[in-house]
Design an enzyme around this catalytic site. Structure first.
Site: not given
Ligand SMILES: NC(=O)c1ccc[n+]([C@@H]2O[C@H](COP(=O)([O-])OP(=O)(O)OC[C@H]3O[C@@H](n4cnc5c(N)ncnc54)[C@H](O)[C@@H]3O)[C@@H](O)[C@H]2O)c1
Length: 274
Positions: A59, A181-183, A185, A214
């Site tokens: 992406v 990361y915070a910046a 988000k 999560i």
């Molecule tokens: N887990 C948490 O506590 C949490 C909290 C707040 C926000 N988030 C956000 O939720 C979203 C999903 O997180 P998650 O916890 O499921 O993480 P995860 O690591 O389990 O899954 C992330 C997925 O994104 C894919 N990915 C990474 N870079 C990519 C790229 N450049 N292009 C396409 N795909 C890519 C990875 O291969 C993976 O399958 C993220 O944006 C994360 O920042 C997660």
């Protein structure tokens, strides 16, 4: 059930974690789902399991994103829902940095338990490299922009659509050691509100989800600190991907037709304002 019947949804980063949980719930609600990810093998396996189809693209690569959305337009002729979920934590390829984070944060927690003051310095931003800073912003912030721009080329003429951008509680609360990361988000929240105002006249809604902690691969680096996070969470646990997926179902479905430019935050009460 059937809240998303007849709709086509693309979810980025859907091979695992939160993205996969969203894809699964969308499918159950009747949507045709396109699972984007970088990890081809995992995305194809997930797509086969839930009955969607996988499109592989980074992406943060503008040209690859444009090509992916052209494929969606050719195959489906429409796009009703986009979830910009792909993300990284910035610790993934830096185990020494992650270890320093864990060690120093645990030391600070211990100092607090002992009645303070906190004498351990985290000192992580001072060590951040240009490359890592830019990589985190590229995946989260550029990726969200690239995908929205490409999606709007399909949604605009249909005068409808729901875009959901994955932010985080870090986007407003911040957290030590996660400045990039915070910046990113926080940037996603500003981008979401601005785009929501811009495309409302076309009937396209743009909202954000800001999850708390999560249980996914993204938070595995926390190690033992997880129990501390759970203890600090009023609802007493770390969240599950499905806790976020239901927020996405709501924002994607017609039930939320009067919501745009908003932030839903499934976080167990850890953070009470977005
Ligand atoms: N887990 C948490 O506590 C949490 C909290 C707040 C926000 N988030 C956000 O939720 C979203 C999903 O997180 P998650 O916890 O499921 O993480 P995860 O690591 O389990 O899954 C992330 C997925 O994104 C894919 N990915 C990474 N870079 C990519 C790229 N450049 N292009 C396409 N795909 C890519 C990875 O291969 C993976 O399958 C993220 O944006 C994360 O920042 C997660």
């Amino acid at each position: 059930m059937n809240r998303l019947n007849g709709k086509v949804a693309l979810i980025t980063g859907a091979a695992r974690g939160i993205g996969l949980a969203i894809a699964r719930r969308f499918r159950e609600e009747g949507a045709e789902v396109v699972l984007n990810d970088l990890d081809a093998k995992a995305a194809e396996k997930a797509a086969a399991e839930i009955g969607g189809h996988a499109l592989i693209a980074d992406v943060s690569d503008s040209a690859a994103v444009a090509q992916m959305f052209e494929q969606v337009a050719t195959k489906h002729g429409r796009l009703d829902i986009l979830v910009n979920n792909a993300g990284i934590n910035g610790f993934d390829h830096r185990p020494a940095y992650a270890e320093l984070f864990r060690k120093r944060l645990s030391a600070q927690a211990m100092e607090l338990v002992m009645g303070g003051p906190v004498r351990t310095h985290l000192d992580l931003t001072v060590q951040e490299t240009d490359e890592d800073w830019q990589r985190i912003l590229a995946v989260h912030l550029n990726g969200t922009f690239f995908c929205c721009r490409a999606a709007l080329k399909i949604m605009n003429s249909r005068l409808s659509g729901s875009i959901i951008n994955m932010s985080s509680i870090m986007g407003t609360s911040g957290a030590p050691g996660t400045a990039a990361y915070a910046a990113a988000k926080g940037g996603i929240l500003g981008f979401t509100r601005s785009l929501a105002r811009e495309v409302a006249s076309r009937g396209i809604r743009v909202n954000a989800i800001a999850p708390g902690w999560i249980e996914t691969d993204l938070t595995a680096f926390l190690g033992k600190i997880k129990s501390l996070v759970a203890a600090q969470t009023p609802l007493g646990r770390i969240g599950k991907p499905d806790d976020v997926a239901w927020a996405a179902v709501y924002l994607a479905a017609d039930e939320s037709k009067f919501l745009t430019g908003q932030v839903l935050s499934p976080n167990g009460g850890w953070h009470m304002s977005q």
